[in-house]
Each structure stands twice: as C-alpha cells, then as structure tokens.
Design a protein around this motif. Sequence first.
Motif, PDB file in Angstrom:
ATOM      1  N   GLU A 174       0.840  -1.190   0.000  1.00  0.00           N
ATOM      2  CA  GLU A 174       0.000   0.000   0.000  1.00  0.00           C
ATOM      3  C   GLU A 174       0.881   1.248   0.000  1.00  0.00           C
ATOM      4  O   GLU A 174       1.509   1.583   1.000  1.00  0.00           O
ATOM      5  N   GLU A 175       0.917   1.924  -1.120  1.00  0.00           N
ATOM      6  CA  GLU A 175       1.750   3.115  -1.268  1.00  0.00           C
ATOM      7  C   GLU A 175       1.324   4.232  -0.313  1.00  0.00           C
ATOM      8  O   GLU A 175       2.148   5.056   0.106  1.00  0.00           O
ATOM      9  N   THR A 176       0.049   4.286   0.034  1.00  0.00           N
ATOM     10  CA  THR A 176      -0.443   5.386   0.858  1.00  0.00           C
ATOM     11  C   THR A 176       0.120   5.349   2.276  1.00  0.00           C
ATOM     12  O   THR A 176       0.046   6.355   2.994  1.00  0.00           O
ATOM     13  N   THR A 177       0.695   4.221   2.693  1.00  0.00           N
ATOM     14  CA  THR A 177       1.248   4.127   4.046  1.00  0.00           C
ATOM     15  C   THR A 177       2.417   5.074   4.244  1.00  0.00           C
ATOM     16  O   THR A 177       2.592   5.644   5.313  1.00  0.00           O
ATOM     17  N   SER A 178       3.221   5.279   3.210  1.00  0.00           N
ATOM     18  CA  SER A 178       4.424   6.112   3.362  1.00  0.00           C
ATOM     19  C   SER A 178       4.527   7.198   2.295  1.00  0.00           C
ATOM     20  O   SER A 178       5.604   7.733   2.062  1.00  0.00           O
ATOM     21  N   ASN A 179       3.413   7.531   1.654  1.00  0.00           N
ATOM     22  CA  ASN A 179       3.433   8.579   0.630  1.00  0.00           C
ATOM     23  C   ASN A 179       2.220   9.497   0.776  1.00  0.00           C
ATOM     24  O   ASN A 179       1.134   9.063   1.183  1.00  0.00           O
ATOM     25  N   ASP A 180       2.398  10.761   0.421  1.00  0.00           N
ATOM     26  CA  ASP A 180       1.271  11.697   0.411  1.00  0.00           C
ATOM     27  C   ASP A 180       0.361  11.382  -0.778  1.00  0.00           C
ATOM     28  O   ASP A 180       0.816  10.889  -1.815  1.00  0.00           O
ATOM     29  N   PHE A 181      -0.907  11.673  -0.613  1.00  0.00           N
ATOM     30  CA  PHE A 181      -1.854  11.401  -1.687  1.00  0.00           C
ATOM     31  C   PHE A 181      -3.073  12.304  -1.576  1.00  0.00           C
ATOM     32  O   PHE A 181      -3.293  12.955  -0.549  1.00  0.00           O
ATOM     33  N   VAL A 182      -3.821  12.353  -2.653  1.00  0.00           N
ATOM     34  CA  VAL A 182      -5.070  13.107  -2.693  1.00  0.00           C
ATOM     35  C   VAL A 182      -6.200  12.114  -2.926  1.00  0.00           C
ATOM     36  O   VAL A 182      -6.104  11.248  -3.808  1.00  0.00           O
ATOM     37  N   LEU A 183      -7.252  12.225  -2.130  1.00  0.00           N
ATOM     38  CA  LEU A 183      -8.440  11.400  -2.318  1.00  0.00           C
ATOM     39  C   LEU A 183      -9.467  12.255  -3.033  1.00  0.00           C
ATOM     40  O   LEU A 183      -9.983  13.235  -2.487  1.00  0.00           O
ATOM     41  N   ARG A 184      -9.746  11.926  -4.286  1.00  0.00           N
ATOM     42  CA  ARG A 184     -10.616  12.741  -5.108  1.00  0.00           C
ATOM     43  C   ARG A 184     -11.689  11.854  -5.737  1.00  0.00           C
ATOM     44  O   ARG A 184     -11.381  10.927  -6.476  1.00  0.00           O
ATOM     45  N   GLY A 185     -12.939  12.145  -5.402  1.00  0.00           N
ATOM     46  CA  GLY A 185     -14.025  11.364  -5.960  1.00  0.00           C
ATOM     47  C   GLY A 185     -13.933   9.880  -5.635  1.00  0.00           C
ATOM     48  O   GLY A 185     -14.336   9.031  -6.429  1.00  0.00           O
ATOM     49  N   GLY A 186     -13.390   9.593  -4.457  1.00  0.00           N
ATOM     50  CA  GLY A 186     -13.269   8.197  -4.051  1.00  0.00           C
ATOM     51  C   GLY A 186     -12.057   7.491  -4.645  1.00  0.00           C
ATOM     52  O   GLY A 186     -11.852   6.307  -4.383  1.00  0.00           O
ATOM     53  N   ARG A 187     -11.265   8.203  -5.439  1.00  0.00           N
ATOM     54  CA  ARG A 187     -10.086   7.611  -6.058  1.00  0.00           C
ATOM     55  C   ARG A 187      -8.816   8.218  -5.452  1.00  0.00           C
ATOM     56  O   ARG A 187      -8.774   9.411  -5.153  1.00  0.00           O
TER      57      ARG A 187
END
Length: 264
Positions: A69-82
Amino acid sequence: MKVVLFCGGYGMRMRSGAADDVPKPMAMVGPRPLIWHVMRYYAHFGHTEFILCLGYGAHHIKKFFLNYEETTSNDFVLRGGRTELLSTDISDWTITFAQTGIESPIGERLRRVRHHLDGDDMFLANYADVLTDAPLDEMIGRFARRDAGASMMVVPPQSSFHCVDLGEDGLVGGITAVSDLPLWENGGYFVLRQEVFDHIPENGDLVADGCAQLAKQGRLVAHQHRGFWKPTDTVKERAALDTAYARGDRPWAVWERDSAGARA
C-alpha cells in the motif's frame, strides 16, 4: 546495479514465541518493515533491481509486497473516491523473489541466485536487517577503481562491554571499552564481483569462505564507516530503532534528508 538481500534466516532472538513465524526482515520500524528501509536506502542511490534470498517465513515477505500500500508512506489526494498518489516508493522497483532454502548459509544463498545476476561483473549484497547512513556511491566508486574481488563495510565494535587486561598475578592492569579498541567489525553492505563465487564452496559462507579467501590473496577491500550503523538482532535493538523513528531521529533515512534539502 542489482542488489542481493539475504532475508531467509530464522531470527530467533527477534521472535516473541513459538507461534511467531515472522522473519526478522519483516520486523516493523515505523510504518514499514526493516527490509523496506534497507531497500529504500538502495533505491535512493538509484539501485532498484532487487533479488531477495528467501527462506524462513518467505510468505510474509511475499505477501507484504504483493499487497503493498503506497499510501502508508506517501502523500496522496483522495478525489471522488479515487486515490491520487503525490509520490511513490516502489513503482520503479524490480523484485525477484527466490527461495534459497530454510537452512542455507549466506554463501549458499548467494550461489543459488547467481543466475539472476545475468553475469553482471559487479553487484551489491547485504543483510536485510541492518541500517546505515553510509555514502553508498562513494563505496561503489572506490571499489570500482580497485583491482579487487570484494568490498565490505567495516564499523567500530558495537559492544558496550569492557576488556580487562590481566597480569599473571591476577591483578588488573587496565580496563578498555570494546568500542575503543583498534578493531573493526563486518558491517555488511558488500560490493562484489563475480570473482567471489570462485571462493564460496557448496553450503559455504560469504564472509568466512568467500571474503576470507579473497583477503588472503589481497583482493578484499574495506570501507571504514564511523557514522550511523545499527544491526537489528534482538527485540531490544528493533524497539530502539522504532522509538527513534517515532521521534524523527532516523539518520538511515537518507531519502528523507536529501528530499528535505531539495525542498528548502
């Protein structure tokens, strides 16, 4: 260069009980296991082709990367459920998972993945449970300029014990901390040439056989490192690293330090 990581040992001193079959490289430091920290270090220097020498508890390592799971150690944007990642860890990594036996010594594990090296003259190898801030590019460059078969990083003794100098009459002549003695320990982070395989017999060891024979021939060089270097052989050592990570004291995470400097 390709990076061979030895991650097939039992790691008995890291286990909490008979039912605990998690291999030592999968012990957690922060949100990621030890093996990830080692691989992230190599990837920071541009070495993203990994060959994992698996053994005990191999399914844990396979499962971790298959369900990464990349989101564990990286910033991300949650947009429209994606999820839209702003950075990524392993998207450019190539990982070969090779079962090298449950009881195999390290030299034999290396022999069993030789065909995955594609005949590359030089390659990297290391334990999957030791962290450092050593200048990898410098180590590789220094070795590349030498006519040698192998290079190993060496570090000052890590023991907190003291050596006692005894006279024949039993009187103590002096006491010296082990860390102050003019000695060096094997710290891993090997840079190797194919020549090393000529000195590792079947079921042999990389250091006791391969490196020892090269040393006798004057073909083993050492990179002395006095900076950060920590093995993780026990639960206590792993817990200390985890605590340091939590307070932001993680000198081995050179990728964080350099990226912070770039942003500044």
